[in-house]
Design a protein around this motif. Sequence first.
Motif, PDB file in Angstrom:
ATOM      1  N   VAL A   1       0.843  -1.203   0.000  1.00  0.00           N
ATOM      2  CA  VAL A   1       0.000   0.000   0.000  1.00  0.00           C
ATOM      3  C   VAL A   1       0.882   1.258   0.000  1.00  0.00           C
ATOM      4  O   VAL A   1       0.517   2.283   0.581  1.00  0.00           O
ATOM      5  N   GLY A   2       2.027   1.174  -0.649  1.00  0.00           N
ATOM      6  CA  GLY A   2       2.973   2.279  -0.672  1.00  0.00           C
ATOM      7  C   GLY A   2       2.476   3.509  -1.384  1.00  0.00           C
ATOM      8  O   GLY A   2       3.023   4.596  -1.199  1.00  0.00           O
ATOM      9  N   LEU A   3       1.443   3.381  -2.199  1.00  0.00           N
ATOM     10  CA  LEU A   3       0.886   4.538  -2.910  1.00  0.00           C
ATOM     11  C   LEU A   3      -0.538   4.854  -2.452  1.00  0.00           C
ATOM     12  O   LEU A   3      -1.269   5.565  -3.123  1.00  0.00           O
ATOM     13  N   THR A   4      -0.892   4.317  -1.290  1.00  0.00           N
ATOM     14  CA  THR A   4      -2.242   4.531  -0.748  1.00  0.00           C
ATOM     15  C   THR A   4      -2.204   5.541   0.388  1.00  0.00           C
ATOM     16  O   THR A   4      -1.666   5.263   1.461  1.00  0.00           O
ATOM     17  N   PRO A   5      -2.771   6.744   0.192  1.00  0.00           N
ATOM     18  CA  PRO A   5      -2.837   7.728   1.281  1.00  0.00           C
ATOM     19  C   PRO A   5      -3.807   7.258   2.369  1.00  0.00           C
ATOM     20  O   PRO A   5      -4.665   6.394   2.143  1.00  0.00           O
ATOM     21  N   GLN A   6      -3.660   7.863   3.547  1.00  0.00           N
ATOM     22  CA  GLN A   6      -4.505   7.475   4.676  1.00  0.00           C
ATOM     23  C   GLN A   6      -5.072   8.698   5.389  1.00  0.00           C
ATOM     24  O   GLN A   6      -4.354   9.660   5.664  1.00  0.00           O
ATOM     25  N   LEU A   7      -6.365   8.664   5.660  1.00  0.00           N
ATOM     26  CA  LEU A   7      -7.027   9.618   6.533  1.00  0.00           C
ATOM     27  C   LEU A   7      -7.305   8.895   7.843  1.00  0.00           C
ATOM     28  O   LEU A   7      -7.975   7.861   7.844  1.00  0.00           O
ATOM     29  N   LEU A   8      -6.770   9.419   8.940  1.00  0.00           N
ATOM     30  CA  LEU A   8      -6.883   8.780  10.254  1.00  0.00           C
ATOM     31  C   LEU A   8      -7.596   9.726  11.198  1.00  0.00           C
ATOM     32  O   LEU A   8      -7.224  10.894  11.325  1.00  0.00           O
ATOM     33  N   LEU A   9      -8.645   9.246  11.864  1.00  0.00           N
ATOM     34  CA  LEU A   9      -9.463  10.093  12.729  1.00  0.00           C
ATOM     35  C   LEU A   9      -9.565   9.521  14.142  1.00  0.00           C
ATOM     36  O   LEU A   9      -9.474   8.303  14.345  1.00  0.00           O
ATOM     37  N   TYR A  10      -9.747  10.415  15.095  1.00  0.00           N
ATOM     38  CA  TYR A  10      -9.967  10.060  16.496  1.00  0.00           C
ATOM     39  C   TYR A  10     -11.086  10.943  17.041  1.00  0.00           C
ATOM     40  O   TYR A  10     -11.229  12.093  16.634  1.00  0.00           O
ATOM     41  N   ARG A  11     -11.832  10.408  17.980  1.00  0.00           N
ATOM     42  CA  ARG A  11     -12.731  11.253  18.775  1.00  0.00           C
ATOM     43  C   ARG A  11     -12.167  11.324  20.180  1.00  0.00           C
ATOM     44  O   ARG A  11     -12.041  10.306  20.875  1.00  0.00           O
ATOM     45  N   ILE A  12     -11.813  12.543  20.603  1.00  0.00           N
ATOM     46  CA  ILE A  12     -11.149  12.758  21.882  1.00  0.00           C
ATOM     47  C   ILE A  12     -12.169  13.130  22.947  1.00  0.00           C
ATOM     48  O   ILE A  12     -12.961  14.067  22.776  1.00  0.00           O
ATOM     49  N   ASP A  13     -12.149  12.417  24.057  1.00  0.00           N
ATOM     50  CA  ASP A  13     -13.073  12.652  25.167  1.00  0.00           C
ATOM     51  C   ASP A  13     -12.825  14.033  25.773  1.00  0.00           C
ATOM     52  O   ASP A  13     -11.716  14.336  26.224  1.00  0.00           O
ATOM     53  N   LYS A  14     -13.849  14.863  25.797  1.00  0.00           N
ATOM     54  CA  LYS A  14     -13.714  16.225  26.317  1.00  0.00           C
ATOM     55  C   LYS A  14     -13.354  16.245  27.803  1.00  0.00           C
ATOM     56  O   LYS A  14     -12.796  17.230  28.311  1.00  0.00           O
ATOM     57  N   ASP A  15     -13.640  15.172  28.498  1.00  0.00           N
ATOM     58  CA  ASP A  15     -13.366  15.083  29.935  1.00  0.00           C
ATOM     59  C   ASP A  15     -12.078  14.335  30.244  1.00  0.00           C
ATOM     60  O   ASP A  15     -11.881  13.856  31.374  1.00  0.00           O
ATOM     61  N   SER A  16     -11.179  14.223  29.249  1.00  0.00           N
ATOM     62  CA  SER A  16      -9.913  13.506  29.435  1.00  0.00           C
ATOM     63  C   SER A  16      -9.149  14.056  30.634  1.00  0.00           C
ATOM     64  O   SER A  16      -9.011  15.274  30.787  1.00  0.00           O
ATOM     65  N   LYS A  17      -8.641  13.163  31.469  1.00  0.00           N
ATOM     66  CA  LYS A  17      -7.857  13.552  32.640  1.00  0.00           C
ATOM     67  C   LYS A  17      -6.384  13.204  32.423  1.00  0.00           C
ATOM     68  O   LYS A  17      -6.059  12.178  31.808  1.00  0.00           O
ATOM     69  N   PHE A  18      -5.504  14.065  32.932  1.00  0.00           N
ATOM     70  CA  PHE A  18      -4.076  13.753  32.890  1.00  0.00           C
ATOM     71  C   PHE A  18      -3.680  13.221  34.261  1.00  0.00           C
ATOM     72  O   PHE A  18      -3.779  13.933  35.268  1.00  0.00           O
ATOM     73  N   THR A  19      -3.255  11.974  34.317  1.00  0.00           N
ATOM     74  CA  THR A  19      -3.036  11.318  35.609  1.00  0.00           C
ATOM     75  C   THR A  19      -1.578  10.945  35.865  1.00  0.00           C
ATOM     76  O   THR A  19      -1.252  10.456  36.947  1.00  0.00           O
ATOM     77  N   LYS A  20      -0.689  11.190  34.902  1.00  0.00           N
ATOM     78  CA  LYS A  20       0.712  10.819  35.087  1.00  0.00           C
ATOM     79  C   LYS A  20       1.424  11.834  35.982  1.00  0.00           C
ATOM     80  O   LYS A  20       1.041  12.995  36.072  1.00  0.00           O
ATOM     81  N   GLU A  21       2.497  11.365  36.619  1.00  0.00           N
ATOM     82  CA  GLU A  21       3.319  12.254  37.442  1.00  0.00           C
ATOM     83  C   GLU A  21       4.170  13.135  36.529  1.00  0.00           C
ATOM     84  O   GLU A  21       4.675  12.685  35.501  1.00  0.00           O
ATOM     85  N   GLN A  22       4.315  14.416  36.904  1.00  0.00           N
ATOM     86  CA  GLN A  22       5.165  15.328  36.154  1.00  0.00           C
ATOM     87  C   GLN A  22       6.323  15.781  37.036  1.00  0.00           C
ATOM     88  O   GLN A  22       6.151  16.031  38.225  1.00  0.00           O
ATOM     89  N   SER A  23       7.481  15.896  36.436  1.00  0.00           N
ATOM     90  CA  SER A  23       8.659  16.352  37.159  1.00  0.00           C
ATOM     91  C   SER A  23       8.498  17.814  37.562  1.00  0.00           C
ATOM     92  O   SER A  23       7.899  18.614  36.838  1.00  0.00           O
ATOM     93  N   GLU A  24       9.051  18.168  38.734  1.00  0.00           N
ATOM     94  CA  GLU A  24       8.995  19.561  39.175  1.00  0.00           C
ATOM     95  C   GLU A  24       9.789  20.462  38.236  1.00  0.00           C
ATOM     96  O   GLU A  24       9.575  21.672  38.201  1.00  0.00           O
TER      97      GLU A  24
END
Length: 296
Positions: A218-241
Amino acid sequence: MAAHYCKESYESAEEVELDFSGTSSQTIIFDDESSIQRQNIEVAERFFDRLGTPNETRNSRGIYWNDVPFQLIKDKFLSKFTFSKQSEFSNMEAFFEWYQKNEAKAGFTNWNVVLSGSGKLDDEKHKHWIVGGRRVGLVTRSRRGTAIGRKINIGVLRTPSDLYADLTKEMYDSIPEEFKLTKAGKAERENIEDQLDEIDQKQPKKSFINELRKAAGVGLTPQLLLYRIDKDSKFTKEQSENTKEADRRYDLNASEDLIGVSLFVPGYRSGKNLATKLSIRIENPIGEPEMEEGDE
């Protein structure tokens, strides 16, 4: 959208040579306007309704359709979809003109369309979107740089393996290991890239997505890729200070679910010059998206 061009201008329309081959663009900037995002969801749903019965992706997280004409994608989705003016999709008319002038010359086939999700298909325990008779899980993304504001920057949209989610298991299994985004193929990929640098210093490093898709037929086949993102997404990972404010992550806090869009147009050594003169207004570019993360 990202494109190679030979003349710079940031104030007015200019005639420039553009080449969108090798484009791999994704929406990372969104306007937090509920009416716009609701309309985008409706545009996507009407578009999906025209595509018929979907296939299930290998990882069972999403669905896809083969052999979709570009005209249908252009007229029923991309032209009706509202992108943020700050996104790299703000110059779609130039892309449309370039693609239609070069589609036959480049040998591009009809497109594949992918809707990727989280979790497994038809899992009612998670928030989902019913498309093509299947329940596709909403994905989660977080804000980057600021906890509030009318502009949402998510930094990165795609999971890299989704760029070949439209391959069947048989197609994927037939691909040499070095073209797969796995630890086993990492050393071999580095060796190939080193050899390419020695052969042609001017040639950018080979895109393994391009070569992977080429190896799968499929080297000459373009791709359209879609996502539906949850508006209430939470960020739960630890972040460095020590994390810089511009890189800090926050809950999404969007007023409506967001439709993320990725366009992948093949581009590898073909000996064909696809640069095309177009009269466009070149806006100031925004930064590149973050490095994409994710596994097959």
